[in-house]
Scaffold this motif. Structure first.
Motif, PDB file in Angstrom:
ATOM      1  N   PHE A 140       0.876  -1.137   0.028  1.00  0.00           N
ATOM      2  CA  PHE A 140       0.028  -0.087  -0.091  1.00  0.00           C
ATOM      3  C   PHE A 140       0.787   1.162   0.154  1.00  0.00           C
ATOM      4  O   PHE A 140       2.162   1.257   0.579  1.00  0.00           O
ATOM      5  N   PRO A 141       0.614   2.281  -0.856  1.00  0.00           N
ATOM      6  CA  PRO A 141       1.339   3.601  -0.882  1.00  0.00           C
ATOM      7  C   PRO A 141       1.710   4.206   0.547  1.00  0.00           C
ATOM      8  O   PRO A 141       0.703   3.984   1.777  1.00  0.00           O
ATOM      9  N   LYS A 142       2.945   4.755   0.836  1.00  0.00           N
ATOM     10  CA  LYS A 142       3.322   5.371   2.154  1.00  0.00           C
ATOM     11  C   LYS A 142       2.529   6.635   1.959  1.00  0.00           C
ATOM     12  O   LYS A 142       2.699   7.278   1.074  1.00  0.00           O
ATOM     13  N   PRO A 143       2.466   7.172   3.221  1.00  0.00           N
ATOM     14  CA  PRO A 143       1.982   8.622   3.125  1.00  0.00           C
ATOM     15  C   PRO A 143       2.958   9.529   3.512  1.00  0.00           C
ATOM     16  O   PRO A 143       4.319   9.121   3.633  1.00  0.00           O
ATOM     17  N   VAL A 144       2.911  10.837   3.354  1.00  0.00           N
ATOM     18  CA  VAL A 144       3.817  11.879   3.499  1.00  0.00           C
ATOM     19  C   VAL A 144       3.750  12.408   4.777  1.00  0.00           C
ATOM     20  O   VAL A 144       2.605  12.605   5.560  1.00  0.00           O
ATOM     21  N   GLN A 145       4.732  12.979   5.538  1.00  0.00           N
ATOM     22  CA  GLN A 145       4.779  13.208   7.098  1.00  0.00           C
ATOM     23  C   GLN A 145       4.175  14.824   6.812  1.00  0.00           C
ATOM     24  O   GLN A 145       4.927  15.769   6.125  1.00  0.00           O
ATOM     25  N   LEU A 146       3.197  15.250   7.515  1.00  0.00           N
ATOM     26  CA  LEU A 146       3.024  16.695   7.571  1.00  0.00           C
ATOM     27  C   LEU A 146       3.592  17.517   8.713  1.00  0.00           C
ATOM     28  O   LEU A 146       3.693  18.658   8.703  1.00  0.00           O
ATOM     29  N   GLY A 147       4.085  16.842   9.622  1.00  0.00           N
ATOM     30  CA  GLY A 147       4.549  17.386  10.846  1.00  0.00           C
ATOM     31  C   GLY A 147       3.988  16.764  12.092  1.00  0.00           C
ATOM     32  O   GLY A 147       2.590  16.319  12.165  1.00  0.00           O
ATOM     33  N   GLY A 148       4.758  16.739  13.118  1.00  0.00           N
ATOM     34  CA  GLY A 148       4.339  15.821  14.341  1.00  0.00           C
ATOM     35  C   GLY A 148       3.709  14.412  13.918  1.00  0.00           C
ATOM     36  O   GLY A 148       4.481  13.568  13.392  1.00  0.00           O
ATOM     37  N   HIS A 149       2.686  13.803  14.228  1.00  0.00           N
ATOM     38  CA  HIS A 149       2.211  12.666  13.831  1.00  0.00           C
ATOM     39  C   HIS A 149       1.321  12.811  12.982  1.00  0.00           C
ATOM     40  O   HIS A 149       0.422  11.742  12.551  1.00  0.00           O
ATOM     41  N   ALA A 150       0.971  13.755  12.162  1.00  0.00           N
ATOM     42  CA  ALA A 150       0.000  14.040  11.051  1.00  0.00           C
ATOM     43  C   ALA A 150       0.628  13.370   9.907  1.00  0.00           C
ATOM     44  O   ALA A 150       1.645  13.884   9.417  1.00  0.00           O
ATOM     45  N   VAL A 151      -0.245  12.522   9.091  1.00  0.00           N
ATOM     46  CA  VAL A 151       0.596  12.183   7.894  1.00  0.00           C
ATOM     47  C   VAL A 151      -0.823  12.262   6.879  1.00  0.00           C
ATOM     48  O   VAL A 151      -2.002  12.347   7.258  1.00  0.00           O
ATOM     49  N   ALA A 152      -0.615  12.174   5.645  1.00  0.00           N
ATOM     50  CA  ALA A 152      -1.539  12.201   4.340  1.00  0.00           C
ATOM     51  C   ALA A 152      -1.047  11.367   3.320  1.00  0.00           C
ATOM     52  O   ALA A 152       0.169  11.478   3.180  1.00  0.00           O
ATOM     53  N   TRP A 153      -1.881  11.151   2.439  1.00  0.00           N
ATOM     54  CA  TRP A 153      -1.584  10.153   1.417  1.00  0.00           C
ATOM     55  C   TRP A 153      -1.710  11.153  -0.098  1.00  0.00           C
ATOM     56  O   TRP A 153      -2.695  11.971   0.035  1.00  0.00           O
ATOM     57  N   SER A 154      -0.918  10.962  -0.807  1.00  0.00           N
ATOM     58  CA  SER A 154      -1.248  11.889  -2.154  1.00  0.00           C
ATOM     59  C   SER A 154      -2.345  11.124  -2.896  1.00  0.00           C
ATOM     60  O   SER A 154      -2.452   9.801  -2.839  1.00  0.00           O
ATOM     61  N   GLU A 155      -3.213  11.908  -3.506  1.00  0.00           N
ATOM     62  CA  GLU A 155      -4.672  11.436  -4.139  1.00  0.00           C
ATOM     63  C   GLU A 155      -3.938  10.480  -5.274  1.00  0.00           C
ATOM     64  O   GLU A 155      -4.536   9.503  -5.761  1.00  0.00           O
ATOM     65  N   ASP A 156      -3.006  10.901  -6.056  1.00  0.00           N
ATOM     66  CA  ASP A 156      -2.178  10.619  -7.151  1.00  0.00           C
ATOM     67  C   ASP A 156      -2.009   9.115  -7.075  1.00  0.00           C
ATOM     68  O   ASP A 156      -2.195   8.183  -7.795  1.00  0.00           O
ATOM     69  N   ASP A 157      -1.188   8.939  -5.766  1.00  0.00           N
ATOM     70  CA  ASP A 157      -0.560   7.641  -5.416  1.00  0.00           C
ATOM     71  C   ASP A 157      -1.803   6.882  -5.037  1.00  0.00           C
ATOM     72  O   ASP A 157      -1.803   5.511  -5.724  1.00  0.00           O
ATOM     73  N   LEU A 158      -2.813   7.103  -4.577  1.00  0.00           N
ATOM     74  CA  LEU A 158      -3.961   6.246  -4.031  1.00  0.00           C
ATOM     75  C   LEU A 158      -4.925   5.940  -5.156  1.00  0.00           C
ATOM     76  O   LEU A 158      -5.141   4.902  -5.349  1.00  0.00           O
ATOM     77  N   ASP A 159      -4.970   6.938  -6.126  1.00  0.00           N
ATOM     78  CA  ASP A 159      -5.747   6.645  -7.393  1.00  0.00           C
ATOM     79  C   ASP A 159      -4.829   5.635  -8.112  1.00  0.00           C
ATOM     80  O   ASP A 159      -5.560   4.729  -8.862  1.00  0.00           O
ATOM     81  N   GLU A 160      -3.623   5.640  -8.225  1.00  0.00           N
ATOM     82  CA  GLU A 160      -2.958   4.732  -9.116  1.00  0.00           C
ATOM     83  C   GLU A 160      -2.835   3.287  -8.534  1.00  0.00           C
ATOM     84  O   GLU A 160      -3.186   2.317  -9.099  1.00  0.00           O
ATOM     85  N   TRP A 161      -2.967   3.342  -7.085  1.00  0.00           N
ATOM     86  CA  TRP A 161      -2.832   1.977  -6.213  1.00  0.00           C
ATOM     87  C   TRP A 161      -4.420   1.339  -6.697  1.00  0.00           C
ATOM     88  O   TRP A 161      -4.608   0.092  -7.043  1.00  0.00           O
ATOM     89  N   ILE A 162      -5.521   2.138  -6.571  1.00  0.00           N
ATOM     90  CA  ILE A 162      -6.775   1.760  -6.586  1.00  0.00           C
ATOM     91  C   ILE A 162      -6.939   1.169  -8.354  1.00  0.00           C
ATOM     92  O   ILE A 162      -7.486  -0.168  -8.581  1.00  0.00           O
ATOM     93  N   ALA A 163      -6.400   1.745  -9.201  1.00  0.00           N
ATOM     94  CA  ALA A 163      -6.186   1.439 -10.461  1.00  0.00           C
ATOM     95  C   ALA A 163      -5.703   0.340 -10.722  1.00  0.00           C
ATOM     96  O   ALA A 163      -6.228  -0.686 -11.623  1.00  0.00           O
ATOM     97  N   GLY A 164      -4.699   0.018 -10.094  1.00  0.00           N
ATOM     98  CA  GLY A 164      -3.917  -1.346 -10.277  1.00  0.00           C
ATOM     99  C   GLY A 164      -4.721  -2.537  -9.713  1.00  0.00           C
ATOM    100  O   GLY A 164      -4.378  -3.623 -10.136  1.00  0.00           O
ATOM    101  N   LYS A 165      -5.348  -2.234  -8.699  1.00  0.00           N
ATOM    102  CA  LYS A 165      -6.425  -3.535  -7.965  1.00  0.00           C
ATOM    103  C   LYS A 165      -7.387  -3.610  -8.840  1.00  0.00           C
ATOM    104  O   LYS A 165      -7.936  -4.734  -9.065  1.00  0.00           O
ATOM    105  N   LEU A 166      -7.994  -2.880 -10.045  1.00  0.00           N
ATOM    106  CA  LEU A 166      -8.971  -3.053 -10.954  1.00  0.00           C
ATOM    107  C   LEU A 166      -8.435  -3.669 -12.109  1.00  0.00           C
ATOM    108  O   LEU A 166      -9.417  -4.159 -12.829  1.00  0.00           O
ATOM    109  N   ASN A 167      -7.216  -3.784 -12.445  1.00  0.00           N
ATOM    110  CA  ASN A 167      -6.937  -4.548 -13.341  1.00  0.00           C
ATOM    111  C   ASN A 167      -6.550  -5.998 -13.213  1.00  0.00           C
ATOM    112  O   ASN A 167      -6.500  -6.680 -12.355  1.00  0.00           O
TER     113      ASN A 167
END
Length: 71
Positions: free
Chosen positions: A44-71
């Motif tokens: 699964f794609p890794k998130p980016v560190q926003l600061g402290g303990h806050a993280v978020a995922w790139s929408e592009d990485d997530l969309d790519e991962w989802i598309a890969g699961k659909l193929n």
């Protein structure tokens, strides 16, 4: 692999949107522990560190991962 086709490798990556965990879970239909376990296994794609303990995922990485699961 094909991510860099047509792009220069030294060019900064442009992320259009960052997504926090609740939305990631909703979009992929997985729970928090599964997401973090799959990240540690490289499944699964890794998130980016926003600061402290806050993280978020790139929408592009997530969309790519989802598309890969659909193929």
């Amino acid at each position: 692999m094909g991510e860099h086709l047509g792009k220069r490798l030294d060019e900064p990556r442009r992320v259009k949107r960052l997504i926090r965990l609740p939305e990631v879970m909703s979009r992929v239909g997985l729970g928090r522990s599964t997401i973090y376990r799959w990240m540690s296994e490289g499944r699964f794609p890794k998130p980016v560190q926003l600061g402290g303990h806050a993280v978020a995922w790139s929408e592009d990485d997530l969309d790519e991962w989802i598309a890969g699961k659909l193929n």
